[in-house]
Write a protein that holds these residues in place. Structure first.
Motif, PDB file in Angstrom:
ATOM      1  N   ASP A  39       0.791  -1.212   0.000  1.00 48.27           N
ATOM      2  CA  ASP A  39       0.000   0.000   0.000  1.00 48.27           C
ATOM      3  C   ASP A  39       0.835   1.279   0.000  1.00 48.27           C
ATOM      4  N   LYS A  40       2.117   1.161   0.060  1.00 45.22           N
ATOM      5  CA  LYS A  40       2.961   2.350   0.059  1.00 45.22           C
ATOM      6  C   LYS A  40       3.037   2.928  -1.351  1.00 45.22           C
ATOM      7  N   LEU A  41       3.127   4.234  -1.404  1.00 47.38           N
ATOM      8  CA  LEU A  41       3.228   4.899  -2.694  1.00 47.38           C
ATOM      9  C   LEU A  41       4.650   4.788  -3.224  1.00 47.38           C
ATOM     10  N   ILE A  42       4.757   4.678  -4.531  1.00 47.44           N
ATOM     11  CA  ILE A  42       6.070   4.557  -5.158  1.00 47.44           C
ATOM     12  C   ILE A  42       6.289   5.730  -6.097  1.00 47.44           C
ATOM     13  N   THR A  43       7.537   5.984  -6.418  1.00 47.66           N
ATOM     14  CA  THR A  43       7.905   7.102  -7.288  1.00 47.66           C
ATOM     15  C   THR A  43       7.818   6.685  -8.749  1.00 47.66           C
ATOM     16  N   ILE A  44       8.009   7.648  -9.618  1.00 47.00           N
ATOM     17  CA  ILE A  44       7.935   7.367 -11.051  1.00 47.00           C
ATOM     18  C   ILE A  44       9.065   6.435 -11.493  1.00 47.00           C
ATOM     19  N   HIS A  45      10.219   6.559 -10.863  1.00 50.74           N
ATOM     20  CA  HIS A  45      11.341   5.689 -11.222  1.00 50.74           C
ATOM     21  C   HIS A  45      11.054   4.246 -10.808  1.00 50.74           C
ATOM     22  N   GLN A  46      10.445   4.065  -9.651  1.00 55.41           N
ATOM     23  CA  GLN A  46      10.081   2.712  -9.217  1.00 55.41           C
ATOM     24  C   GLN A  46       8.977   2.148 -10.107  1.00 55.41           C
ATOM     25  N   ALA A  47       8.026   2.992 -10.497  1.00 55.07           N
ATOM     26  CA  ALA A  47       6.952   2.545 -11.389  1.00 55.07           C
ATOM     27  C   ALA A  47       7.520   2.120 -12.741  1.00 55.07           C
ATOM     28  N   ALA A  48       8.468   2.890 -13.241  1.00 57.76           N
ATOM     29  CA  ALA A  48       9.103   2.545 -14.514  1.00 57.76           C
ATOM     30  C   ALA A  48       9.828   1.206 -14.410  1.00 57.76           C
ATOM     31  N   GLU A  49      10.457   0.976 -13.280  1.00 54.13           N
ATOM     32  CA  GLU A  49      11.167  -0.281 -13.085  1.00 54.13           C
ATOM     33  C   GLU A  49      10.190  -1.459 -13.000  1.00 54.13           C
ATOM     34  N   ILE A  50       9.082  -1.271 -12.282  1.00 53.40           N
ATOM     35  CA  ILE A  50       8.091  -2.338 -12.139  1.00 53.40           C
ATOM     36  C   ILE A  50       7.471  -2.696 -13.483  1.00 53.40           C
ATOM     37  N   LEU A  51       7.134  -1.678 -14.270  1.00 53.90           N
ATOM     38  CA  LEU A  51       6.488  -1.908 -15.560  1.00 53.90           C
ATOM     39  C   LEU A  51       7.479  -2.187 -16.683  1.00 53.90           C
ATOM     40  N   ASP A  52       8.756  -2.058 -16.388  1.00 48.75           N
ATOM     41  CA  ASP A  52       9.817  -2.250 -17.376  1.00 48.75           C
ATOM     42  C   ASP A  52       9.629  -1.287 -18.552  1.00 48.75           C
ATOM     43  N   LEU A  53       9.373  -0.024 -18.217  1.00 54.25           N
ATOM     44  CA  LEU A  53       9.225   1.042 -19.199  1.00 54.25           C
ATOM     45  C   LEU A  53      10.165   2.176 -18.821  1.00 54.25           C
ATOM     46  N   SER A  54      10.419   3.058 -19.768  1.00 52.52           N
ATOM     47  CA  SER A  54      11.265   4.205 -19.450  1.00 52.52           C
ATOM     48  C   SER A  54      10.447   5.248 -18.688  1.00 52.52           C
ATOM     49  N   VAL A  55      11.144   6.118 -17.993  1.00 53.39           N
ATOM     50  CA  VAL A  55      10.486   7.190 -17.238  1.00 53.39           C
ATOM     51  C   VAL A  55       9.737   8.104 -18.204  1.00 53.39           C
ATOM     52  N   THR A  56      10.308   8.350 -19.367  1.00 53.52           N
ATOM     53  CA  THR A  56       9.664   9.189 -20.374  1.00 53.52           C
ATOM     54  C   THR A  56       8.333   8.587 -20.813  1.00 53.52           C
ATOM     55  N   THR A  57       8.295   7.274 -20.993  1.00 58.94           N
ATOM     56  CA  THR A  57       7.058   6.601 -21.375  1.00 58.94           C
ATOM     57  C   THR A  57       6.012   6.734 -20.273  1.00 58.94           C
ATOM     58  N   ILE A  58       6.431   6.614 -19.024  1.00 56.28           N
ATOM     59  CA  ILE A  58       5.509   6.765 -17.898  1.00 56.28           C
ATOM     60  C   ILE A  58       4.933   8.185 -17.893  1.00 56.28           C
ATOM     61  N   TYR A  59       5.778   9.193 -18.126  1.00 51.39           N
ATOM     62  CA  TYR A  59       5.284  10.569 -18.194  1.00 51.39           C
ATOM     63  C   TYR A  59       4.232  10.723 -19.304  1.00 51.39           C
ATOM     64  N   GLY A  60       4.474  10.074 -20.429  1.00 49.40           N
ATOM     65  CA  GLY A  60       3.504  10.120 -21.527  1.00 49.40           C
ATOM     66  C   GLY A  60       2.174   9.487 -21.138  1.00 49.40           C
ATOM     67  N   LEU A  61       2.231   8.352 -20.461  1.00 51.24           N
ATOM     68  CA  LEU A  61       1.008   7.678 -20.011  1.00 51.24           C
ATOM     69  C   LEU A  61       0.253   8.534 -19.002  1.00 51.24           C
ATOM     70  N   VAL A  62       0.990   9.204 -18.134  1.00 51.52           N
ATOM     71  CA  VAL A  62       0.367  10.083 -17.145  1.00 51.52           C
ATOM     72  C   VAL A  62      -0.286  11.265 -17.854  1.00 51.52           C
ATOM     73  N   HIS A  63       0.410  11.833 -18.821  1.00 53.62           N
ATOM     74  CA  HIS A  63      -0.118  12.986 -19.550  1.00 53.62           C
ATOM     75  C   HIS A  63      -1.440  12.635 -20.240  1.00 53.62           C
ATOM     76  N   ARG A  64      -1.516  11.425 -20.808  1.00 55.36           N
ATOM     77  CA  ARG A  64      -2.731  10.982 -21.490  1.00 55.36           C
ATOM     78  C   ARG A  64      -3.732  10.357 -20.523  1.00 55.36           C
ATOM     79  N   ARG A  65      -3.410  10.383 -19.230  1.00 56.44           N
ATOM     80  CA  ARG A  65      -4.270   9.829 -18.166  1.00 56.44           C
ATOM     81  C   ARG A  65      -4.612   8.370 -18.430  1.00 56.44           C
TER      82      ARG A  65
END
Length: 112
Positions: A39-65
């Motif tokens: 239940d702990k919140l994770i950062t964008i870098h941890q999310a990128a690591e979990i999903l095996d995506l780049s941080v830039t890709t995560i930012y794009g997904l966030v931007h498009r909601r």
């Protein structure tokens, strides 16, 4: 602190082990209820690591909601269980499917 002779060493170690066992059991009983690790919140870098995506890709997904996230001030946070559920859900509705649902909803509301 008392001096222990070589002959007293086995009994001293046995006493020490029993005390450690008692301490361990007491600690396990009085363990505070804390937030589970999931239940702990994770950062964008941890999310990128979990999903095996780049941080830039995560930012794009966030931007498009497209990915569940939370934003506080200028920082993005993700819930690990929500992120994993999102990744497992896989299929997203197309615009045509969403339009069909909207039309169905609107047509039933007009009759009511």
């Amino acid at each position: 602190m008392c001096t222990i002779t070589f002959e007293q060493l086995p009994s001293a170690i046995a006493q020490l082990l029993s005390k450690v066992d008692r301490l361990e059991s007491l600690l396990m009983e009085t363990k505070p209820s804390c937030v589970p690790e999931e239940d702990k919140l994770i950062t964008i870098h941890q999310a990128a690591e979990i999903l095996d995506l780049s941080v830039t890709t995560i930012y794009g997904l966030v931007h498009r909601r497209e990915v569940p996230h939370q934003k506080k001030r200028k920082r993005l946070y993700f819930s690990k269980p929500e992120l994993l559920d999102w990744a497992r859900s896989g299929r997203r509705k197309t615009n045509a499917e969403i339009d069909a649902e909207v039309n169905t909803y609107l047509s039933t509301k007009k009759r009511a």
